[in-house]
Scaffold this motif. Structure first.
Motif, PDB file in Angstrom:
ATOM      1  N   ALA A  82      -5.142  -2.139  -9.865  1.00 18.02           N
ATOM      2  CA  ALA A  82      -4.922  -1.934 -11.297  1.00 18.02           C
ATOM      3  C   ALA A  82      -4.462  -0.508 -11.580  1.00 18.02           C
ATOM      4  CB  ALA A  82      -6.197  -2.249 -12.073  1.00 18.02           C
ATOM      5  N   ALA A  83      -5.121   0.469 -10.983  1.00 20.24           N
ATOM      6  CA  ALA A  83      -4.721   1.860 -11.211  1.00 20.24           C
ATOM      7  C   ALA A  83      -3.342   2.139 -10.642  1.00 20.24           C
ATOM      8  CB  ALA A  83      -5.753   2.797 -10.586  1.00 20.24           C
ATOM      9  N   GLN A  84      -3.040   1.596  -9.475  1.00 23.00           N
ATOM     10  CA  GLN A  84      -1.739   1.832  -8.865  1.00 23.00           C
ATOM     11  C   GLN A  84      -0.623   1.227  -9.697  1.00 23.00           C
ATOM     12  OE1 GLN A  84      -1.567   3.677  -5.716  1.00 23.00           O
ATOM     13  NE2 GLN A  84       0.357   3.943  -6.777  1.00 23.00           N
ATOM     14  N   ALA A  87     -12.177   9.065  -2.201  1.00 28.17           N
ATOM     15  CA  ALA A  87     -11.172   8.014  -2.294  1.00 28.17           C
ATOM     16  C   ALA A  87      -9.769   8.576  -2.093  1.00 28.17           C
ATOM     17  CB  ALA A  87     -11.269   7.308  -3.649  1.00 28.17           C
ATOM     18  N   ALA A  88      -9.503   9.783  -2.611  1.00 30.54           N
ATOM     19  CA  ALA A  88      -8.192  10.404  -2.417  1.00 30.54           C
ATOM     20  C   ALA A  88      -7.924  10.681  -0.939  1.00 30.54           C
ATOM     21  CB  ALA A  88      -8.111  11.698  -3.230  1.00 30.54           C
ATOM     22  N   VAL A  89      -8.942  11.148  -0.220  1.00 25.61           N
ATOM     23  CA  VAL A  89      -8.771  11.424   1.211  1.00 25.61           C
ATOM     24  C   VAL A  89      -8.507  10.123   1.979  1.00 25.61           C
ATOM     25  CG1 VAL A  89      -9.906  12.328   3.278  1.00 25.61           C
ATOM     26  CG2 VAL A  89     -10.186  13.493   1.088  1.00 25.61           C
ATOM     27  N   VAL A  90      -9.219   9.060   1.618  1.00 32.48           N
ATOM     28  CA  VAL A  90      -8.992   7.766   2.279  1.00 32.48           C
ATOM     29  C   VAL A  90      -7.574   7.281   2.033  1.00 32.48           C
ATOM     30  CG1 VAL A  90      -9.699   5.350   2.333  1.00 32.48           C
ATOM     31  CG2 VAL A  90     -11.423   7.137   2.230  1.00 32.48           C
ATOM     32  N   ALA A  91      -7.070   7.461   0.804  1.00 34.91           N
ATOM     33  CA  ALA A  91      -5.720   7.004   0.485  1.00 34.91           C
ATOM     34  C   ALA A  91      -4.660   7.797   1.241  1.00 34.91           C
ATOM     35  CB  ALA A  91      -5.492   7.112  -1.022  1.00 34.91           C
ATOM     36  N   VAL A  92      -4.874   9.098   1.382  1.00 33.62           N
ATOM     37  CA  VAL A  92      -3.931   9.903   2.166  1.00 33.62           C
ATOM     38  C   VAL A  92      -3.923   9.454   3.626  1.00 33.62           C
ATOM     39  CG1 VAL A  92      -3.428  12.233   2.998  1.00 33.62           C
ATOM     40  CG2 VAL A  92      -4.111  11.885   0.621  1.00 33.62           C
ATOM     41  N   PHE A  93      -5.091   9.145   4.147  1.00 35.27           N
ATOM     42  CA  PHE A  93      -5.194   8.673   5.531  1.00 35.27           C
ATOM     43  C   PHE A  93      -4.558   7.299   5.713  1.00 35.27           C
ATOM     44  CE2 PHE A  93      -7.844   5.599   7.877  1.00 35.27           C
ATOM     45  CZ  PHE A  93      -7.577   5.976   9.188  1.00 35.27           C
ATOM     46  N   ALA A  94      -4.631   6.438   4.674  1.00 36.91           N
ATOM     47  CA  ALA A  94      -4.254   5.037   4.827  1.00 36.91           C
ATOM     48  C   ALA A  94      -2.761   4.853   5.076  1.00 36.91           C
ATOM     49  CB  ALA A  94      -4.674   4.255   3.580  1.00 36.91           C
ATOM     50  N   HIS A  95      -1.911   5.639   4.436  1.00 37.92           N
ATOM     51  CA  HIS A  95      -0.472   5.389   4.556  1.00 37.92           C
ATOM     52  C   HIS A  95       0.082   5.746   5.940  1.00 37.92           C
ATOM     53  CE1 HIS A  95      -0.816   4.928   0.206  1.00 37.92           C
ATOM     54  NE2 HIS A  95       0.375   4.374   0.231  1.00 37.92           N
ATOM     55  N   PRO A  96      -0.186   6.931   6.484  1.00 39.65           N
ATOM     56  CA  PRO A  96       0.277   7.160   7.869  1.00 39.65           C
ATOM     57  C   PRO A  96      -0.376   6.208   8.869  1.00 39.65           C
ATOM     58  CG  PRO A  96      -0.270   9.240   6.792  1.00 39.65           C
ATOM     59  CD  PRO A  96      -0.788   8.151   5.906  1.00 39.65           C
ATOM     60  N   GLY A 128      -8.590   8.649  -7.847  1.00 40.28           N
ATOM     61  CA  GLY A 128      -8.488   9.326  -6.561  1.00 40.28           C
ATOM     62  C   GLY A 128      -7.641   8.557  -5.567  1.00 40.28           C
ATOM     63  N   SER A 129      -7.824   7.241  -5.518  1.00 42.46           N
ATOM     64  CA  SER A 129      -7.026   6.440  -4.583  1.00 42.46           C
ATOM     65  C   SER A 129      -5.554   6.441  -4.969  1.00 42.46           C
ATOM     66  CB  SER A 129      -7.567   5.010  -4.543  1.00 42.46           C
ATOM     67  OG  SER A 129      -7.481   4.416  -5.828  1.00 42.46           O
ATOM     68  N   SER A 130      -5.250   6.458  -6.270  1.00 42.90           N
ATOM     69  CA  SER A 130      -3.854   6.462  -6.707  1.00 42.90           C
ATOM     70  C   SER A 130      -3.184   7.799  -6.409  1.00 42.90           C
ATOM     71  CB  SER A 130      -3.783   6.160  -8.203  1.00 42.90           C
ATOM     72  OG  SER A 130      -4.311   4.890  -8.476  1.00 42.90           O
ATOM     73  N   VAL A 131      -3.883   8.897  -6.696  1.00 38.12           N
ATOM     74  CA  VAL A 131      -3.321  10.215  -6.397  1.00 38.12           C
ATOM     75  C   VAL A 131      -3.133  10.382  -4.887  1.00 38.12           C
ATOM     76  CG1 VAL A 131      -3.760  12.692  -6.504  1.00 38.12           C
ATOM     77  CG2 VAL A 131      -4.245  11.257  -8.487  1.00 38.12           C
ATOM     78  N   GLY A 132      -4.122   9.955  -4.125  1.00 40.57           N
ATOM     79  CA  GLY A 132      -3.984  10.035  -2.677  1.00 40.57           C
ATOM     80  C   GLY A 132      -2.873   9.154  -2.143  1.00 40.57           C
ATOM     81  N   SER A 133      -2.672   7.985  -2.751  1.00 36.86           N
ATOM     82  CA  SER A 133      -1.590   7.103  -2.324  1.00 36.86           C
ATOM     83  C   SER A 133      -0.225   7.717  -2.614  1.00 36.86           C
ATOM     84  CB  SER A 133      -1.709   5.749  -3.026  1.00 36.86           C
ATOM     85  OG  SER A 133      -2.884   5.074  -2.631  1.00 36.86           O
ATOM     86  N   ARG A 136       1.259   2.748   8.549  1.00 36.94           N
ATOM     87  CA  ARG A 136       2.596   2.691   9.137  1.00 36.94           C
ATOM     88  C   ARG A 136       2.531   2.705  10.657  1.00 36.94           C
ATOM     89  NH1 ARG A 136       7.326   7.290   8.411  1.00 36.94           N
ATOM     90  NH2 ARG A 136       8.843   6.305   9.795  1.00 36.94           N
ATOM     91  N   TRP A 137       1.602   3.493  11.206  1.00 42.01           N
ATOM     92  CA  TRP A 137       1.473   3.578  12.663  1.00 42.01           C
ATOM     93  C   TRP A 137       0.946   2.281  13.250  1.00 42.01           C
ATOM     94  CZ3 TRP A 137      -3.328   5.288  15.516  1.00 42.01           C
ATOM     95  CH2 TRP A 137      -3.076   5.363  16.893  1.00 42.01           C
ATOM     96  N   MET A 138      -0.040   1.666  12.578  1.00 38.11           N
ATOM     97  CA  MET A 138      -0.653   0.455  13.092  1.00 38.11           C
ATOM     98  C   MET A 138      -0.018  -0.817  12.534  1.00 38.11           C
ATOM     99  SD  MET A 138      -3.005   1.590  15.132  1.00 38.11           S
ATOM    100  CE  MET A 138      -3.993   0.129  15.423  1.00 38.11           C
ATOM    101  N   ARG A 139       1.021  -0.667  11.702  1.00 36.63           N
ATOM    102  CA  ARG A 139       1.693  -1.807  11.079  1.00 36.63           C
ATOM    103  C   ARG A 139       0.706  -2.644  10.250  1.00 36.63           C
ATOM    104  NH1 ARG A 139       6.855  -2.490  12.822  1.00 36.63           N
ATOM    105  NH2 ARG A 139       7.459  -1.381  14.721  1.00 36.63           N
ATOM    106  N   LEU A 140      -0.015  -1.936   9.389  1.00 39.70           N
ATOM    107  CA  LEU A 140      -0.982  -2.566   8.493  1.00 39.70           C
ATOM    108  C   LEU A 140      -0.671  -2.144   7.066  1.00 39.70           C
ATOM    109  CD1 LEU A 140      -4.263  -1.878  10.527  1.00 39.70           C
ATOM    110  CD2 LEU A 140      -3.069  -4.064  10.335  1.00 39.70           C
ATOM    111  N   PRO A 141      -0.963  -2.988   6.073  1.00 30.26           N
ATOM    112  CA  PRO A 141      -0.713  -2.600   4.682  1.00 30.26           C
ATOM    113  C   PRO A 141      -1.634  -1.469   4.253  1.00 30.26           C
ATOM    114  CG  PRO A 141      -1.819  -4.738   4.802  1.00 30.26           C
ATOM    115  CD  PRO A 141      -1.458  -4.371   6.196  1.00 30.26           C
ATOM    116  N   ALA A 142      -1.043  -0.407   3.718  1.00 28.51           N
ATOM    117  CA  ALA A 142      -1.833   0.767   3.348  1.00 28.51           C
ATOM    118  C   ALA A 142      -2.802   0.464   2.215  1.00 28.51           C
ATOM    119  CB  ALA A 142      -0.891   1.913   2.950  1.00 28.51           C
ATOM    120  N   ILE A 143      -2.374  -0.354   1.251  1.00 31.47           N
ATOM    121  CA  ILE A 143      -3.248  -0.638   0.115  1.00 31.47           C
ATOM    122  C   ILE A 143      -4.502  -1.379   0.568  1.00 31.47           C
ATOM    123  CG2 ILE A 143      -2.147  -2.845  -0.446  1.00 31.47           C
ATOM    124  CD1 ILE A 143      -2.557  -2.146  -3.397  1.00 31.47           C
TER     125      ILE A 143
END
Length: 483
Positions: A262-264, A376-385, A448-453, A388-395
């Protein structure tokens, strides 16, 4: 006799006017646009548009954001030289295209989106199919058949596996909140019962609202029964905290809510989809609260409110908390139909989020909401790289990674004060303050998750040009026509 004007040169008439020195100083030079890609005829575009609408619907159902679904659709069009106009809402997708010069027969396809059924493995497979089609490694017909076949060959765990995962959910979140072994076992049993009942209601096509009511009522009922037995001569139950049992059940059901989505969507400009997700969030939370309040009111009537006070319990050692958060996030990932590799990455995200929360909590003066939002922001920053590396959806990694931070215990304390009329822990606590703190925590998690994303997207920008163009267009809805 009037003079006949001399014919002007075609080249001179097409030449842009010369700019004065002031115009050259103030205005940026525009680059001439290249030729538009030649779009295929209408009959040849039908399979592509059909695949695009199917991709968008599968993405939304599987848990993707509206911008991610739009990105996949636009990327398919760019790869085949077709300009798409996309409208994504929470329940429907419309894809339209015309000839490249604006003429020809327009082609519009509309597809309804079924009820949300988070399947992160299917979302990861969908991303790989879109990549293959965009690179020319798979035809449109092959991709359509692949997506249809996945419905009957996706990741489906055995029933006993999901029962063990459900027990692990309740046990791990109770250990995270400071529970003793008896409380951990009872909470695991409560979440196991919730899983079985909600699965049965799902097979009977019951509304998800009633499933949430049952999910709130079951842990509360179990807590009241145990407290009744404790007050009638079962001394071994005096060490049991019913608030942890109820809070574990509430956090387990809150974990599936689309706070991040919803936030994203709101930040990406998809306001209709964001509003629909928020309404769905409110309805599901309302069902959960209704189940808890109904049983709690019944407990007050039969004389057990004194045993249901959600007392303040000191947490375990930080290492135990981080391990419990990792187990809980892994269990939630398995419920989201992650494969073993994806579930481990989800567990790593949960451990990272709780570690950052413990580190930030003393720095922000013990403010739970602010510390949870920063984690949550730190988790979101970690999720995208990592995605992409593990071929998994970041969200999916973000959504699963922040579930240990959900304010289930705070919400239960507010409900207790509302029904019983006495403070839950501190004498100055009120129901309004508890509800406000729970709401602020949810907003901070989403923010936090949206800003980190947003930052994570820049760190994990796709290298392929078409993917970059589609991503930029999906994040700027007003400029889709320029893609």
């Amino acid at each position: 006799m009037s003079a006949t004007p001399l014919p002007t040169s075609t080249t001179d008439s097409a030449r842009p006017p010369r700019r004065t020195w002031l115009a050259r100083l103030l205005r940026q030079r525009t680059q001439p646009g290249g030729p538009e890609p030649e779009s295929p005829a209408a009959p040849d575009r039908l399979p592509l548009v059909s695949l695009a609408t199917r991709v968008g619907a599968i993405a939304l159902v599987s848990g993707a954001s509206a911008s991610q679904a739009t990105e996949m659709i636009l990327r398919l069009g760019l790869a085949h030289g077709v300009r798409f106009q996309v409208d994504v809402t929470y329940t429907a997708i419309t894809v339209a295209c015309t000839e490249s010069d604006g003429g020809g027969v327009p082609l519009n396809l509309f597809r309804t989106v079924p009820a949300l059924d988070r399947d992160y493995a299917r979302l990861a497979h969908l991303e790989s199919v879109v990549d293959a089609v965009a690179r020319g490694e798979q035809s449109v017909e092959e991709a359509t058949g692949d997506l249809i076949q996945w419905r009957s060959h996706g990741i489906v765990y055995r029933r006993w596996v999901m029962s063990v995962v459900a027990f692990a959910q309740g046990a791990s979140i109770t250990g995270l909140l400071g529970g003793v072994p008896l409380e951990i076992a009872v909470a695991g049993l409560a979440t196991l019962l919730v899983h079985e009942v909600t699965a049965w209601l799902g097979r009977t096509n019951a509304s998800y609202f009633y499933a949430q009511v049952a999910a709130g009522a079951i842990p509360m009922t179990l807590a009241i029964v145990l407290m009744y037995l404790r007050s009638h001569g079962v001394p071994d139950l005096w060490a049991l905290s019913p608030s942890l049992v109820v809070a574990a059940g509430m956090v387990t059901m809150l974990a599936g809510l689309g706070v991040v989505g919803a936030a994203q969507d709101a930040l990406d400009g998809y306001y209709i989809t964001a509003a629909a997700r928020i309404v769905d969030l409110v309805m599901r939370t309302g069902g959960l609260i209704l189940g808890v309040v109904a049983v709690l009111w019944l407990g007050v009537r039969i004389g057990v409110p004194a045993y249901l006070v959600p007392e303040s319990i000191p947490p375990h050692h930080p290492t135990v908390q981080v391990v419990a958060a990792a187990v809980f996030a892994t269990a939630v990932g398995l419920f989201g139909r992650f494969g073993p590799r994806g579930a481990l990455i989800a567990g790593l995200g949960g451990a990272l989020g709780w570690t950052m929360y413990l580190l930030l909590l003393p720095l922000v003066g013990g403010d739970y909401a602010v510390a949870a939002g920063g984690a949550a922001a730190v988790v979101a920053v970690f999720a995208h790289p990592a995605g992409r590396w593990m071929r998994l959806p970041a969200i999916a990694i973000v959504t699963v990674g922040i579930v240990p931070l959900m304010p289930g215990l705070i919400l239960y304390r507010g409900l207790f004060h509302l029904v019983v009329g006495m403070p839950a822990v501190e004498p100055g606590d009120t129901a309004g303050e508890m509800f406000l703190l729970a709401a602020v925590t949810g907003v901070m998690l989403a923010l936090g998750s949206s800003v980190g994303s947003t930052l994570g997207r820049h760190l994990a920008q796709p290298t392929e040009q078409l993917a970059r163009l589609a991503l930029r267009a999906s994040l700027r809805r007003g400029e889709q026509a320029r893609t």
